[in-house]
Write a protein that holds these residues in place. Structure first.
Motif, PDB file in Angstrom:
ATOM      1  N   ALA A 170      -3.543   9.482   4.313  1.00 42.17           N
ATOM      2  CA  ALA A 170      -4.602   9.449   4.097  1.00 42.17           C
ATOM      3  C   ALA A 170      -5.923   8.786   4.783  1.00 42.17           C
ATOM      4  O   ALA A 170      -6.663   9.098   5.427  1.00 42.17           O
ATOM      5  CB  ALA A 170      -5.031   9.037   2.411  1.00 42.17           C
ATOM      6  N   LEU A 171      -5.729   7.222   4.999  1.00 40.08           N
ATOM      7  CA  LEU A 171      -6.270   6.478   5.714  1.00 40.08           C
ATOM      8  C   LEU A 171      -5.792   6.888   7.143  1.00 40.08           C
ATOM      9  O   LEU A 171      -7.553   6.550   7.869  1.00 40.08           O
ATOM     10  CB  LEU A 171      -5.745   5.089   5.449  1.00 40.08           C
ATOM     11  CG  LEU A 171      -6.257   4.328   4.160  1.00 40.08           C
ATOM     12  CD1 LEU A 171      -5.519   3.114   4.069  1.00 40.08           C
ATOM     13  CD2 LEU A 171      -7.931   3.699   3.870  1.00 40.08           C
ATOM     14  N   PHE A 172      -5.164   7.197   8.010  1.00 36.24           N
ATOM     15  CA  PHE A 172      -4.940   7.634   9.551  1.00 36.24           C
ATOM     16  C   PHE A 172      -5.662   8.273   9.388  1.00 36.24           C
ATOM     17  O   PHE A 172      -6.526   9.206  10.384  1.00 36.24           O
ATOM     18  CB  PHE A 172      -3.199   7.667   9.363  1.00 36.24           C
ATOM     19  CG  PHE A 172      -2.638   8.278  10.562  1.00 36.24           C
ATOM     20  CD1 PHE A 172      -3.149   7.267  11.711  1.00 36.24           C
ATOM     21  CD2 PHE A 172      -2.686   9.993  10.662  1.00 36.24           C
ATOM     22  CE1 PHE A 172      -2.846   8.209  13.269  1.00 36.24           C
ATOM     23  CE2 PHE A 172      -2.248  10.436  12.128  1.00 36.24           C
ATOM     24  CZ  PHE A 172      -2.389  10.149  13.163  1.00 36.24           C
ATOM     25  N   PHE A 173      -5.690   9.764   9.325  1.00 36.69           N
ATOM     26  CA  PHE A 173      -6.883  10.957   9.269  1.00 36.69           C
ATOM     27  C   PHE A 173      -8.212  10.880   8.802  1.00 36.69           C
ATOM     28  O   PHE A 173      -8.791  11.039   9.513  1.00 36.69           O
ATOM     29  CB  PHE A 173      -5.975  12.490   8.137  1.00 36.69           C
ATOM     30  CG  PHE A 173      -4.950  12.915   8.429  1.00 36.69           C
ATOM     31  CD1 PHE A 173      -4.333  13.402   9.157  1.00 36.69           C
ATOM     32  CD2 PHE A 173      -3.569  12.355   7.373  1.00 36.69           C
ATOM     33  CE1 PHE A 173      -3.595  14.554   9.701  1.00 36.69           C
ATOM     34  CE2 PHE A 173      -2.466  13.415   7.656  1.00 36.69           C
ATOM     35  CZ  PHE A 173      -2.528  13.791   8.871  1.00 36.69           C
ATOM     36  N   ALA A 174      -8.386   9.799   7.836  1.00 37.42           N
ATOM     37  CA  ALA A 174      -9.279   9.292   7.942  1.00 37.42           C
ATOM     38  C   ALA A 174     -10.364   8.820   9.005  1.00 37.42           C
ATOM     39  O   ALA A 174     -11.673   9.015   9.428  1.00 37.42           O
ATOM     40  CB  ALA A 174     -10.150   9.076   6.138  1.00 37.42           C
ATOM     41  N   ILE A 187       0.988  -1.192  -0.067  1.00 39.83           N
ATOM     42  CA  ILE A 187       0.020   0.340   0.311  1.00 39.83           C
ATOM     43  C   ILE A 187       0.785   1.025   0.153  1.00 39.83           C
ATOM     44  O   ILE A 187       1.799   1.447   0.356  1.00 39.83           O
ATOM     45  CB  ILE A 187      -0.708   0.125   1.223  1.00 39.83           C
ATOM     46  CG1 ILE A 187      -2.142  -1.196   1.038  1.00 39.83           C
ATOM     47  CG2 ILE A 187      -1.524   1.008   1.372  1.00 39.83           C
ATOM     48  CD1 ILE A 187      -2.843  -1.351   2.441  1.00 39.83           C
ATOM     49  N   LYS A 188       0.172   2.145  -0.389  1.00 39.86           N
ATOM     50  CA  LYS A 188       1.460   3.731  -0.975  1.00 39.86           C
ATOM     51  C   LYS A 188       1.395   4.089   0.547  1.00 39.86           C
ATOM     52  O   LYS A 188      -0.150   4.082   1.049  1.00 39.86           O
ATOM     53  CB  LYS A 188       0.568   3.583  -1.965  1.00 39.86           C
ATOM     54  CG  LYS A 188       0.725   4.160  -3.200  1.00 39.86           C
ATOM     55  CD  LYS A 188       0.811   4.893  -4.588  1.00 39.86           C
ATOM     56  CE  LYS A 188       0.949   4.182  -6.188  1.00 39.86           C
ATOM     57  NZ  LYS A 188       0.064   4.899  -7.287  1.00 39.86           N
ATOM     58  N   ASN A 189       2.430   4.588   0.707  1.00 45.00           N
ATOM     59  CA  ASN A 189       2.499   5.748   1.525  1.00 45.00           C
ATOM     60  C   ASN A 189       1.958   6.203   1.863  1.00 45.00           C
ATOM     61  O   ASN A 189       1.386   7.429   3.052  1.00 45.00           O
ATOM     62  CB  ASN A 189       4.029   6.256   2.068  1.00 45.00           C
ATOM     63  CG  ASN A 189       3.944   7.411   3.161  1.00 45.00           C
ATOM     64  OD1 ASN A 189       3.714   6.484   4.227  1.00 45.00           O
ATOM     65  ND2 ASN A 189       4.627   8.008   3.365  1.00 45.00           N
ATOM     66  N   SER A 190       1.190   7.345   0.709  1.00 50.40           N
ATOM     67  CA  SER A 190      -0.141   8.710   0.230  1.00 50.40           C
ATOM     68  C   SER A 190      -0.765   7.927   1.054  1.00 50.40           C
ATOM     69  O   SER A 190      -2.291   8.970   1.711  1.00 50.40           O
ATOM     70  CB  SER A 190       0.253   8.834  -0.676  1.00 50.40           C
ATOM     71  OG  SER A 190      -0.007   7.916  -1.693  1.00 50.40           O
ATOM     72  N   TYR A 246     -10.938  11.247   3.616  1.00 51.52           N
ATOM     73  CA  TYR A 246     -10.108   9.642   2.760  1.00 51.52           C
ATOM     74  C   TYR A 246      -9.274  10.504   1.449  1.00 51.52           C
ATOM     75  O   TYR A 246      -8.334  10.997   1.287  1.00 51.52           O
ATOM     76  CB  TYR A 246     -10.113   8.683   2.629  1.00 51.52           C
ATOM     77  CG  TYR A 246      -9.790   8.289   1.523  1.00 51.52           C
ATOM     78  CD1 TYR A 246      -7.786   7.563   1.994  1.00 51.52           C
ATOM     79  CD2 TYR A 246      -9.745   7.563   0.342  1.00 51.52           C
ATOM     80  CE1 TYR A 246      -7.507   6.503   1.514  1.00 51.52           C
ATOM     81  CE2 TYR A 246      -8.933   7.239  -0.358  1.00 51.52           C
ATOM     82  CZ  TYR A 246      -7.558   6.696  -0.063  1.00 51.52           C
ATOM     83  OH  TYR A 246      -7.219   5.473  -0.788  1.00 51.52           O
ATOM     84  N   LEU A 247     -10.250  11.570   0.819  1.00 47.17           N
ATOM     85  CA  LEU A 247     -10.036  11.948  -0.490  1.00 47.17           C
ATOM     86  C   LEU A 247      -9.430  12.904  -0.540  1.00 47.17           C
ATOM     87  O   LEU A 247      -8.342  13.604  -1.404  1.00 47.17           O
ATOM     88  CB  LEU A 247     -11.356  11.893  -1.469  1.00 47.17           C
ATOM     89  CG  LEU A 247     -12.841  10.297  -2.042  1.00 47.17           C
ATOM     90  CD1 LEU A 247     -13.655  10.703  -2.584  1.00 47.17           C
ATOM     91  CD2 LEU A 247     -10.978   9.650  -2.445  1.00 47.17           C
ATOM     92  N   GLY A 248      -9.845  13.719   0.291  1.00 47.91           N
ATOM     93  CA  GLY A 248      -9.178  14.918   0.917  1.00 47.91           C
ATOM     94  C   GLY A 248      -8.074  15.237   1.150  1.00 47.91           C
ATOM     95  O   GLY A 248      -6.899  15.892   0.422  1.00 47.91           O
TER      96      GLY A 248
END
Length: 319
Positions: A10-14, A3-6, A92-94
């Motif tokens: 994003a999953l972490f913040f979401a 899984i990409k780092n980005s 997540y998308l943001g």
């Protein structure tokens, strides 16, 4: 599968905002959420046509996108859970865009408390759902991109201003091609887009006309132009080599603000400014930093008002 780092970031913040939403939503029972909660809790017991009448009377709108979503899921999931899930996808998308654009982590942290972000997460439910469709379209290609973008209009027609702004670069390419006498494909794409918009406006004409008359009488005119013009000028300044694109992106929002007032569209003009501002020096510039600090303070107050008073706008509405 790697899984990409980005994606992980994003999953972490979401995930954080999913948990925050689960905690905050039960407190938000007044303001905008009063109507949304009443509709969500009452719609499942009604037939399709009665439910749509209830929808129009409860929320004063006819756009079917939000209605269809709630009608399907209201009898299955608790409202706070399902819209916390929507917040997860939205965040997540943001944040995926922020991470991939290499925006400074300090700015990203400030944006976690942003007032407009919290307004979308907890108050402007239909607009958030509409922008979620828009973001899905941004990350898709071909048919699916246009499916989500057209769908976003049927959730909240106001997102048309964002869609038009997002096509500013394509519009400028069309003008360049036209000046060279070679605007064949660009002209075809533009005409198709205009025809689709016209068709949508015809379908929603009663709703759109009633909203325009109401908001123009309430807040329309030149007094509503200051904030959209201000954010557009900032976008032009920080767009640097793309200043014409930023200007074209801001003009539809300024025009809309004249008819419906700044309160309805300032959030869109702010997003346009941040799109260009965050891409300049990774967001480490005066306008982005100062506005992010200001809106972070407002965001904390907004969140505090939800927990204390059941409405994020409680104090501003009374004072």
């Amino acid at each position: 599968m790697r899984i990409k780092n980005s994606t992980c970031q994003a999953l972490f913040f979401a995930s954080i905002f999913f948990l925050v939403s689960l905690y905050v939503f039960p407190y938000f029972t007044g303001g905008d959420q009063f109507g949304y909660r009443s509709f969500y809790e009452g719609v499942s017991a009604l037939s399709l046509f009665d439910a749509f009448d209830f929808y129009m009377n409860s929320l004063g709108t006819m756009e079917p996108g939000y209605f269809v979503f709630v009608f399907i899921f209201s009898s299955i999931f608790d409202k706070d859970f399902i819209f916390s899930t929507v917040n997860f996808l939205f965040a997540y998308l943001g944040f995926l865009w922020l991470v991939r654009s290499r925006v400074s982590r300090w700015i990203v942290v400030l944006l976690c408390f942003n007032f407009y972000f919290f307004v979308l997460l907890f108050s402007a439910e239909r607009l958030k759902f509409s922008i979620l469709f828009f973001l899905c379209g941004v990350y898709c290609f071909g048919f699916f991109r246009y499916f989500f973008w057209i769908g976003s209009i049927f959730v909240h027609v106001q997102v048309v201003s964002l869609l038009v702004s997002a096509q500013s670069s394509r519009f400028l390419m069309f003008l360049k091609s036209l000046s060279r006498g070679a605007a064949g494909f660009d002209f075809f794409v533009l005409m198709i887009a205009l025809l689709v918009l016209v068709a949508i406006f015809i379908i929603l004409r009663e709703h759109i006309s009633s909203k325009f008359y109401f908001y123009y009488a309430l807040a329309g005119g030149y007094q509503g132009l200051f904030k959209p013009v201000f954010f557009t000028l900032l976008a032009v300044i920080y767009a640097k080599g793309k200043w014409a694109e930023a200007l074209v992106a801001g003009l539809p929002i300024i025009l809309l603000a004249f008819f419906v007032g700044s309160d309805r569209v300032t959030i869109i003009s702010y997003f346009v400014f941040m799109y260009y501002g965050l891409n300049f020096r990774r967001g480490l510039n005066l306008a982005v930093i100062s506005s992010s600090v200001y809106f972070a303070v407002k965001g904390v107050i907004f969140l505090s008002n939800i927990i204390r008073f059941g409405d994020g706008f409680a104090l501003s509405a009374s004072g």
